[in-house]
Scaffold this motif. Structure first.
Motif, PDB file in Angstrom:
ATOM      1  N   ALA A  80      -8.633  -4.771  -4.536  1.00  0.00           N
ATOM      2  CA  ALA A  80      -8.254  -3.543  -5.242  1.00  0.00           C
ATOM      3  C   ALA A  80      -7.534  -2.572  -4.309  1.00  0.00           C
ATOM      4  O   ALA A  80      -6.586  -1.894  -4.721  1.00  0.00           O
ATOM      5  CB  ALA A  80      -9.485  -2.891  -5.859  1.00  0.00           C
ATOM      6  N   LEU A  81      -7.964  -2.490  -3.047  1.00  0.00           N
ATOM      7  CA  LEU A  81      -7.263  -1.660  -2.060  1.00  0.00           C
ATOM      8  C   LEU A  81      -5.842  -2.166  -1.880  1.00  0.00           C
ATOM      9  O   LEU A  81      -4.886  -1.390  -1.876  1.00  0.00           O
ATOM     10  CB  LEU A  81      -8.008  -1.678  -0.720  1.00  0.00           C
ATOM     11  N   ASN A  82      -5.711  -3.465  -1.757  1.00  0.00           N
ATOM     12  CA  ASN A  82      -4.400  -4.054  -1.477  1.00  0.00           C
ATOM     13  C   ASN A  82      -3.412  -3.943  -2.635  1.00  0.00           C
ATOM     14  O   ASN A  82      -2.205  -4.020  -2.414  1.00  0.00           O
ATOM     15  CB  ASN A  82      -4.547  -5.499  -1.023  1.00  0.00           C
ATOM     16  N   VAL A  83      -3.890  -3.765  -3.847  1.00  0.00           N
ATOM     17  CA  VAL A  83      -2.966  -3.575  -4.980  1.00  0.00           C
ATOM     18  C   VAL A  83      -2.786  -2.095  -5.313  1.00  0.00           C
ATOM     19  O   VAL A  83      -2.151  -1.747  -6.288  1.00  0.00           O
ATOM     20  CB  VAL A  83      -3.390  -4.369  -6.234  1.00  0.00           C
ATOM     21  N   GLY A  84      -3.383  -1.203  -4.488  1.00  0.00           N
ATOM     22  CA  GLY A  84      -3.150   0.223  -4.649  1.00  0.00           C
ATOM     23  C   GLY A  84      -4.042   0.934  -5.650  1.00  0.00           C
ATOM     24  O   GLY A  84      -3.741   2.052  -6.058  1.00  0.00           O
ATOM     25  N   LYS A  85      -5.147   0.316  -6.024  1.00  0.00           N
ATOM     26  CA  LYS A  85      -6.070   0.976  -6.955  1.00  0.00           C
ATOM     27  C   LYS A  85      -6.657   2.242  -6.327  1.00  0.00           C
ATOM     28  O   LYS A  85      -7.005   3.184  -7.010  1.00  0.00           O
ATOM     29  CB  LYS A  85      -7.177   0.000  -7.366  1.00  0.00           C
ATOM     30  N   PHE A  86      -6.777   2.257  -4.996  1.00  0.00           N
ATOM     31  CA  PHE A  86      -7.214   3.427  -4.230  1.00  0.00           C
ATOM     32  C   PHE A  86      -6.558   3.356  -2.864  1.00  0.00           C
ATOM     33  O   PHE A  86      -5.887   2.361  -2.547  1.00  0.00           O
ATOM     34  CB  PHE A  86      -8.744   3.522  -4.131  1.00  0.00           C
ATOM     35  N   ASP A  87      -6.719   4.429  -2.088  1.00  0.00           N
ATOM     36  CA  ASP A  87      -5.996   4.554  -0.820  1.00  0.00           C
ATOM     37  C   ASP A  87      -6.797   4.129   0.407  1.00  0.00           C
ATOM     38  O   ASP A  87      -6.209   3.831   1.452  1.00  0.00           O
ATOM     39  CB  ASP A  87      -5.556   6.014  -0.632  1.00  0.00           C
TER      40      ASP A  87
END
Length: 156
Positions: A80-87
């Motif tokens: 999820a981090l890697n797809v930009g869901k959060f920073d």
């Protein structure tokens, strides 16, 4: 424990990847699992709480950043981090070679230890109470300590 100033610098370094968000006036979104109290959990109103969140909020306040904490199931936290869901992620995570290939780690802001505990009824020989073994290490001291532990447990 690392000083607050160093922790602040680490968080600021993490937010470099989020510069576009900060420049747009959007909040920095920080994920945590929300299922590992007292480090992180979810309160009765559904808000993330715990040590990780307290430290993160204090750092964001000092850096004058608007930060929002969200929860994410552990199994999907890196994807999820890697797809930009959060920073960013603020949660205890072991640094492994595989993880270092896909995410960047800061220095730890807190360290924890795990303990191996058995009942006295097993009548095992006492071990050095100061003995520490890094299971991710292959140094000779850790390997020797693991072999000693194996001998103690043989036949149990």
């Amino acid at each position: 424990m690392i000083t607050f100033k160093v922790i602040l610098q680490l968080l600021l370094a993490t937010t470099i990847a989020s510069q576009a968000h900060a420049q747009d006036g959007k909040a920095i979104k920080i994920a945590t699992e929300g299922a590992f109290p007292p480090w992180n959990s979810v309160d009765t109103s559904g808000e993330p709480v715990g040590f990780d969140i307290d430290v993160g909020r204090a750092l964001c306040e000092r850096a004058k950043l608007e930060c929002v904490f969200v929860t994410q199931a552990w199994d999907g936290i890196i994807p999820a981090l890697n797809v930009g869901k959060f920073d960013a992620i603020m949660a205890g995570m072991s640094i492994t070679e595989k993880r270092k290939q896909v995410i960047a780690f800061s220095k730890p802001y807190a360290l924890t230890s795990s303990y191996f505990v058995v009942g006295k009824s097993l009548d095992l020989p006492a071990m050095d109470s100061g003995l520490k073994i890094d299971l991710s290490s292959e140094n000779q001291g850790d390997t020797t300590a693991l072999h000693a532990l194996k001998k103690i447990w043989r036949g149990k």
